[in-house]
Design a protein around this motif. Structure first.
Motif, short mmCIF file in Angstrom:
data_model
loop_
_atom_site.label_atom_id
_atom_site.label_comp_id
_atom_site.label_asym_id
_atom_site.label_seq_id
_atom_site.Cartn_x
_atom_site.Cartn_y
_atom_site.Cartn_z
N SER A 144 16.30 8.13 27.70
CA SER A 144 15.66 8.83 26.64
C SER A 144 14.16 8.38 26.50
CB SER A 144 16.36 8.65 25.55
OG SER A 144 16.43 6.94 25.23
N LEU A 145 13.33 8.87 26.00
CA LEU A 145 12.33 8.61 25.43
C LEU A 145 11.99 7.32 24.87
CD1 LEU A 145 9.14 9.21 25.54
CD2 LEU A 145 9.25 10.24 23.15
N GLU A 146 13.04 7.13 23.87
CA GLU A 146 13.26 5.77 23.40
C GLU A 146 13.55 4.56 24.18
OE1 GLU A 146 14.99 8.34 22.40
OE2 GLU A 146 13.30 8.75 20.91
N SER A 147 14.36 4.76 25.20
CA SER A 147 14.55 3.77 26.23
C SER A 147 13.47 3.49 27.14
CB SER A 147 16.06 4.02 26.92
OG SER A 147 15.88 5.24 27.56
N ALA A 148 12.85 4.60 27.40
CA ALA A 148 11.53 4.48 28.24
C ALA A 148 10.50 3.70 27.57
CB ALA A 148 10.99 5.61 28.48
N ILE A 149 10.31 3.80 26.47
CA ILE A 149 9.28 3.11 25.62
C ILE A 149 9.67 1.34 25.57
CG2 ILE A 149 8.08 2.83 23.32
CD1 ILE A 149 8.21 5.78 23.28
N ALA A 150 11.13 1.44 25.30
CA ALA A 150 11.44 0.12 25.21
C ALA A 150 11.26 -1.00 26.59
CB ALA A 150 12.95 -0.03 24.77
N ALA A 151 11.65 0.03 27.69
CA ALA A 151 11.51 -0.74 28.94
C ALA A 151 10.03 -0.75 29.18
CB ALA A 151 12.39 0.32 30.05
N ILE A 152 9.18 -0.05 28.68
CA ILE A 152 7.72 -0.32 29.32
C ILE A 152 7.43 -1.62 28.46
CG2 ILE A 152 5.30 0.54 28.70
CD1 ILE A 152 6.79 3.63 29.31
N GLN A 153 7.73 -1.88 27.16
CA GLN A 153 7.11 -2.76 26.24
C GLN A 153 7.97 -3.97 26.94
OE1 GLN A 153 8.55 -1.28 22.57
NE2 GLN A 153 6.48 -0.19 22.03
N ALA A 154 9.02 -3.97 27.43
CA ALA A 154 9.42 -5.10 28.04
C ALA A 154 9.20 -5.47 29.42
CB ALA A 154 11.08 -4.72 28.25
N GLY A 155 7.89 -4.69 29.79
CA GLY A 155 7.31 -5.04 31.04
C GLY A 155 8.02 -4.13 32.45
N ALA A 156 8.49 -3.28 32.25
CA ALA A 156 8.92 -2.44 33.53
C ALA A 156 7.84 -1.79 34.50
CB ALA A 156 10.06 -1.35 33.20
N ASP A 157 7.90 -1.87 35.54
CA ASP A 157 6.72 -1.68 36.48
C ASP A 157 6.67 0.10 36.53
OD1 ASP A 157 5.66 -4.01 37.31
OD2 ASP A 157 7.76 -4.37 37.79
N MET A 158 8.02 0.60 36.68
CA MET A 158 8.26 2.03 36.83
C MET A 158 9.47 2.43 35.92
SD MET A 158 8.13 2.59 40.81
CE MET A 158 7.05 4.10 40.96
N ILE A 159 9.49 3.75 35.64
CA ILE A 159 10.43 4.21 34.60
C ILE A 159 11.17 5.43 35.88
CG2 ILE A 159 10.89 5.72 33.03
CD1 ILE A 159 10.13 2.97 32.14
N ALA A 160 12.38 5.29 35.63
CA ALA A 160 13.19 6.56 36.42
C ALA A 160 14.21 7.01 35.72
CB ALA A 160 13.98 5.88 37.58
N THR A 161 14.32 8.48 35.64
CA THR A 161 14.99 9.05 34.56
C THR A 161 16.46 9.18 35.04
OG1 THR A 161 14.63 11.23 35.79
CG2 THR A 161 13.02 10.76 33.96
N THR A 162 16.97 8.25 36.00
CA THR A 162 18.26 8.25 36.35
C THR A 162 19.37 8.48 35.42
OG1 THR A 162 17.22 6.44 37.63
CG2 THR A 162 19.85 6.68 37.82
N MET A 163 19.33 7.92 34.14
CA MET A 163 20.55 7.84 33.46
C MET A 163 20.56 9.15 32.28
SD MET A 163 21.89 5.46 34.65
CE MET A 163 23.33 5.30 33.61
N TYR A 164 19.47 10.03 32.41
CA TYR A 164 19.41 11.15 31.57
C TYR A 164 20.57 12.08 31.51
CZ TYR A 164 17.85 15.55 29.43
OH TYR A 164 17.67 16.87 28.83
N GLY A 165 21.53 12.13 30.76
CA GLY A 165 22.90 13.15 31.14
C GLY A 165 23.99 12.50 31.25
N PHE A 166 23.77 11.14 31.64
CA PHE A 166 25.04 10.28 32.18
C PHE A 166 25.44 9.04 30.90
CE2 PHE A 166 23.25 11.93 36.02
CZ PHE A 166 24.25 12.50 36.53
N THR A 167 24.92 9.43 29.82
CA THR A 167 25.24 8.21 28.69
C THR A 167 25.64 8.89 27.60
OG1 THR A 167 22.77 8.42 27.94
CG2 THR A 167 23.48 6.59 29.50
N PRO A 168 26.45 8.33 26.60
CA PRO A 168 26.81 9.09 25.46
C PRO A 168 25.72 9.70 24.68
CG PRO A 168 28.07 7.12 25.73
CD PRO A 168 26.90 6.97 26.98
N ALA A 169 24.91 8.87 24.71
CA ALA A 169 23.52 9.30 23.95
C ALA A 169 22.86 10.65 24.56
CB ALA A 169 22.53 8.35 23.87
N THR A 170 23.17 10.89 25.95
CA THR A 170 22.32 12.21 26.44
C THR A 170 23.58 13.00 27.00
OG1 THR A 170 22.45 11.19 28.44
CG2 THR A 170 20.50 11.10 26.97
N GLU A 171 24.89 12.94 26.33
CA GLU A 171 26.01 13.79 26.88
C GLU A 171 25.49 15.42 26.57
OE1 GLU A 171 29.73 12.83 25.12
OE2 GLU A 171 30.43 14.46 25.72
#
Ligand SMILES: CC(=O)N[C@H](C=O)[C@@H](O)[C@H](O)[C@H](O)COP(=O)(O)O
Length: 394
Positions: A144-171
């Motif tokens: 999700s956008l929220e998890s992407a922003i949190a990962a960027i704030q935590a220092g991730a170098d790249m984002i991948a949309t891998t989990m979209y559609g595979f978590t309860p939040a994106t069912e």
């Protein structure tokens, strides 16, 4: 597994390290857990074969397979380790110790589950340790956008949309995550990989055109079992007819879902009939019928589409199929310019007429201002709206 620190610095020039992946195809070489293909030697052979065909990198599960792949290729490896830990839902490289094993096996990037679900170690600490103790870059698999922003704030170098559609939040959400990709790109400059059900070359191209830094494709390339299942299911499946009326010789079969085989047969028969009866002029020959596209887009400096017109010329006609302008830049003349450019190109091709249709809630007056005249109106199509057809001499 050794616990020694592999490299003790964080690479400074991240852009330089990401460069080999830019606009490229990363192939996820994984197989279902119970598959005979799920063997390090086989995964390594698959990795070698895809890199030989220009894949810029591979995505590999488990240190064991990363080790096997590293022996066969020098291209970058995105390593992950799917590990279910009781009490937690995140499963892609959930702990530092797994990241470390992947780094020691030869992974260049460590992919981690960066969804906002309970995790055994805080994400900031995990990313920081991967950077500082392993000297590896982090790909954050988000949903999700929220998890992407949190990962960027935590220092991730790249984002991948891998989990979209595979978590309860994106069912219920269906990848590929093109809308999510666009949303993340609006909010950040961190490179985004489009991953998850990018199931055709056309979708991969679309991801890059939407601004993805790279594309990960797995099942569509390496999923032999999934492909065999699909063929098998297609051969077994007979589309049920809802209503059958019989006379002595024939029966009518009514389908309430697409019947590709019968439909294509009927269409191809009509396509044969048309040119046979108008053979002198060639109007209904396949290429004439297909027409020639005129597609015009207004792009920003990151090549994002802000407005567009999709049309084609067939015979001496310009056929306008779609016209759209992003809401924030409407009423600035872009639509008129798009129409003007399409008409200009159509005239250059020798067209003398233009044809379009529109609904009452769309832009009939706009087209009339440009000289289009309504020649057909269908009211209550759909209920409460009207449908219009307009044409203009070019
Ligand atoms: C959700 C999850 O666990 N995805 C995994 C991540 O590594 C893999 O199972 C996928 O195959 C990979 O993401 C590539 O996707 P696709 O196979 O759709 O091209």
């Amino acid at each position: 597994m050794s616990s020694q620190v592999v490299i003790q610095f964080m690479p400074r020039d991240i852009a330089q390290l990401l460069k080999p992946l830019e606009s490229g195809l990363i192939v996820s070489c994984q197989a279902p857990a119970d598959s005979p293909l799920n063997h390090p030697t086989i995964i390594a052979a698959i990795a070698e074969s895809v890199v030989a065909q220009n894949a810029v990198a591979v995505r590999i599960d488990t240190p064991e397979r990363v080790t096997a792949v590293r022996q066969r290729i020098s291209a970058p490896i995105l390593g992950l380790w799917k590990q279910k830990i009781p009490g937690y839902e995140v499963y892609i490289t959930p702990r530092f110790e797994q990241a470390q094993a992947l780094a020691e096996a030869g992974a260049d990037f460590i992919a981690i589950d960066a969804t906002l679900r309970d995790r055994p170690e805080p994400i900031e600490i995990l990313i920081q340790r991967i950077h500082q103790e392993l000297g590896k870059l982090v790909v954050a698999d988000i949903d999700s956008l929220e998890s992407a922003i949190a990962a960027i704030q935590a220092g991730a170098d790249m984002i991948a949309t891998t989990m979209y559609g595979f978590t309860p939040a994106t069912e219920g959400c269906s990848p590929p995550a093109f809308d999510l990709l666009a949303e993340i790109l609006e909010k950040s400059n961190v490179p985004v990989i489009c991953e998850g059900k990018v199931n055709s070359p056309e979708l991969a191209r679309q991801a890059i055109d939407l601004g993805a830094y790279a594309v990960v494709v797995g099942t569509a390339i390496t999923g032999i079992e999934a492909h065999v299942q699909a063929f098998d299911a297609a051969l077994r499946k007979k589309i049920p007819a809802l209503l059958i009326e019989r006379n002595d010789t024939y029966h009518f079969a009514l389908f309430t879902q697409e019947h590709p085989s019968y439909r294509n047969y009927v269409r191809s028969k009509l396509r044969q009939y048309n040119p046979e009866t108008t053979s002198a002029n060639g109007y209904f020959d396949q290429s004439a019928l297909r027409g020639l596209p005129i597609e015009i887009f207004l792009l920003d400096d990151r090549d994002k589409v802000k407005a567009g017109l999709v049309s084609l010329t067939r015979w001496n006609w310009l056929l306008i199929e779609a016209l759209w302008v992003e809401e924030s830049i409407r009423r600035q003349g872009f639509a008129s310019q798009l129409m003007h450019l399409a008409e200009q190109e159509a005239r250059r091709r020798g067209c003398t007429e233009a044809l379009l249709d529109t609904f009452s809630f769309q832009a009939k007056e706009f087209y009339e201002k440009l000289g289009y005249e309504m020649f057909a109106q269908v009211d209550d199509y759909p209920s409460g709206y009207s449908f219009f057809q307009l044409k203009k001499e070019l």
